[in-house]
Scaffold this active site. Structure first.
Site, short mmCIF file in Angstrom:
data_model
loop_
_atom_site.label_atom_id
_atom_site.label_comp_id
_atom_site.label_asym_id
_atom_site.label_seq_id
_atom_site.Cartn_x
_atom_site.Cartn_y
_atom_site.Cartn_z
N VAL A 41 0.81 -1.22 0.00
CA VAL A 41 0.00 0.00 0.00
C VAL A 41 0.84 1.27 0.00
O VAL A 41 0.31 2.36 -0.16
CB VAL A 41 -0.99 0.03 1.19
CG1 VAL A 41 -2.01 -1.09 1.07
CG2 VAL A 41 -0.27 -0.03 2.51
N TYR A 42 2.15 1.15 0.20
CA TYR A 42 3.01 2.33 0.17
C TYR A 42 3.09 2.84 -1.26
O TYR A 42 3.55 2.15 -2.16
CB TYR A 42 4.41 2.02 0.67
CG TYR A 42 4.54 1.66 2.14
CD1 TYR A 42 3.47 1.76 3.02
CD2 TYR A 42 5.74 1.20 2.65
CE1 TYR A 42 3.60 1.43 4.35
CE2 TYR A 42 5.88 0.87 3.98
CZ TYR A 42 4.80 0.99 4.83
OH TYR A 42 4.94 0.65 6.15
N SER A 43 2.63 4.04 -1.46
CA SER A 43 2.64 4.69 -2.78
C SER A 43 1.99 3.82 -3.85
O SER A 43 2.46 3.73 -4.98
CB SER A 43 4.07 5.07 -3.18
OG SER A 43 4.67 5.87 -2.21
N ARG A 44 0.92 3.13 -3.43
CA ARG A 44 0.15 2.26 -4.36
C ARG A 44 1.03 1.21 -5.04
O ARG A 44 0.89 0.93 -6.23
CB ARG A 44 -0.57 3.10 -5.39
CG ARG A 44 -1.61 3.99 -4.78
CD ARG A 44 -2.37 4.75 -5.81
NE ARG A 44 -3.39 5.55 -5.14
CZ ARG A 44 -4.03 6.52 -5.71
NH1 ARG A 44 -3.79 6.82 -6.95
NH2 ARG A 44 -4.93 7.20 -5.04
N GLY A 45 1.97 0.67 -4.28
CA GLY A 45 2.83 -0.40 -4.80
C GLY A 45 4.16 0.07 -5.36
O GLY A 45 5.05 -0.73 -5.59
#
Length: 70
Positions: A41-45
């Site tokens: 989920v960090y920066s949408r992958g």
């Protein structure tokens, strides 16, 4: 052996662009960091993608923690 400190990568790919993220990873490794933390989920992958590129060909030397779902 795992380092006593962990490099968190939550801002990689969003607040920190890829080039700067790669430089930061290399700098951390130069300082003895062997443990990196990321999540899908960090920066949408993007964080996981950047970390993957940074460790390509040398992944076996590092501990990589990741999580699934926020």
């Amino acid at each position: 052996m795992t380092s006593r400190f962990v490099l968190g990568t939550m801002t990689f790919g969003s607040q920190l662009n890829e080039a700067d993220s790669l430089r930061l990873i290399d700098s951390a490794i130069d300082q003895g960091i062997t443990f990196l933390d990321t999540a899908n989920v960090y920066s949408r992958g993007r964080s996981e993608e950047i970390v993957g590129r940074a460790l390509e060909g040398r992944r076996h030397r590092y501990v990589l923690a990741t999580k699934l779902r926020g």
